[in-house]
Scaffold this motif. Sequence first.
Motif, short mmCIF file in Angstrom:
data_model
loop_
_atom_site.label_atom_id
_atom_site.label_comp_id
_atom_site.label_asym_id
_atom_site.label_seq_id
_atom_site.Cartn_x
_atom_site.Cartn_y
_atom_site.Cartn_z
N LYS A 129 56.56 -35.90 -5.96
CA LYS A 129 56.60 -35.23 -7.26
C LYS A 129 58.02 -34.76 -7.54
O LYS A 129 58.84 -34.62 -6.64
N THR A 130 58.30 -34.54 -8.81
CA THR A 130 59.63 -34.03 -9.18
C THR A 130 59.57 -32.51 -9.28
O THR A 130 58.53 -31.93 -9.58
N CYS A 131 60.69 -31.88 -9.06
CA CYS A 131 60.77 -30.42 -9.09
C CYS A 131 60.56 -29.91 -10.52
O CYS A 131 61.21 -30.38 -11.46
N SER A 132 59.67 -28.95 -10.67
CA SER A 132 59.38 -28.40 -12.00
C SER A 132 60.15 -27.12 -12.27
O SER A 132 59.98 -26.51 -13.33
N ASN A 133 61.00 -26.71 -11.32
CA ASN A 133 61.77 -25.47 -11.48
C ASN A 133 62.98 -25.74 -12.37
O ASN A 133 63.97 -26.32 -11.95
N GLU A 134 62.88 -25.30 -13.62
CA GLU A 134 63.94 -25.56 -14.59
C GLU A 134 65.26 -24.90 -14.19
O GLU A 134 66.34 -25.46 -14.39
#
Length: 417
Positions: A129-134
């Motif tokens: 998954k890709t990091c969702s932390n903007e």
Amino acid sequence: MIRIGDTMDVNLTQLITFPSFRKNKIIRLYSNAVSDPYNITLQHSFLSALVQQSEQLGLSGQLFSAYIIYLLSEGNNLAAASIRQGKFPDKSLQKLLKIDMEVIYPYLKIDLLGDNKIIDIVNAYSPVKTCSNELYALLSQALSQTQSAEEATLCLLDHYKKFGSGKMAHYRAFYWNNNSGLNGIKYFESIKMSDLIGYDRQKQTLIDNTIAFIKNKPANNVLLVGARGTGKSSGVKALINEYYEKGLRLLQITRDQIKLLPDIMEHLRQLAGYKFIVFLDDLSFNETETEYKYLKSVIEGGISSIPSNVVLYATSNRRHLIKETWNDREDTQDELYRNDSVNESISLSDRFGIIIVYDAPNQDEYLQIIDSYLQKTGIKLDNKQLRIEGLRWELTHSGRSGRVARQFVNWYLGQYK
């Protein structure tokens, strides 16, 4: 054998302004691995923990660099703590931060080196998954543009000042738990002011007061009153999304928690680097309830004044927040001075410096709201069809409001788009 570039630096566990690094499992495993470079078990323990954590966080690319940037974005350090308290780091702390960044900086720019194929994978990792932390992504991008430890230091300070750190960075809005205190709202509504149709004068008054508050200018507590479904609560939430990068945060409390306001205010006072709107939604009191007296005391100052980083915003369908009965108006009531009872009923709303009134829209305004929402989705109804469909929907619902208009649009899109 694991190395960073051509060095074997273990100083990540000896930083002055980043005490959390000393306790971090992966940092310690890395230090153990490079201090004993021929111990394959230590190397595999480090790489295994790094990959596992990176999969959980969605980190990619050079994993050790990505993980260190993630730790920096969390803000568990002395500089970020200083900014949270509303005190920009003084020269001494900035100098110490720069010294620490001189140790950290090579890890942000150089691949891990080693003698096994696993290192090659870890240096160009692609997670499930890709990091969702903007905020991690923003800091990573900003640091990639720096050319020195000094530039990285200034970049980091600017990031903390702009976005915050810890849960103040992760969340825009909070609720108060009577046991654990401030808790973040993970799925906060992403509404913006441009999504709210009509009520331009009301929205501008709300924006102007909030901007003054953010700029440390005199600002008032605000009471938004009027018809249900007119966007009072949505307007307050939209403010947080508009001015989050200016340090604005929301804390919603319930009516039952009004008695806790002195303790809540004291907690927020310690977070002086942020501006808080303490939000009371759908507020009103019956004549037998006494919580309003606590709220009056807080607004008026009481023993402890409202912190300079806090304002109170409340919404209500009732102009006078305390229910007033006909008995309050009768000359025959037992109370010696009838006016005292009436004044008590309106005294709380008078404590709010700004009262913004939201009237129910008239027919043309209601249809204009529907038309604006539909046009945002690429649909344009002719005036006759808009009037027929919109008014038919109104008759089967609770009158005209922005909420009813939005419900009609949702129905129409579900049926015809």
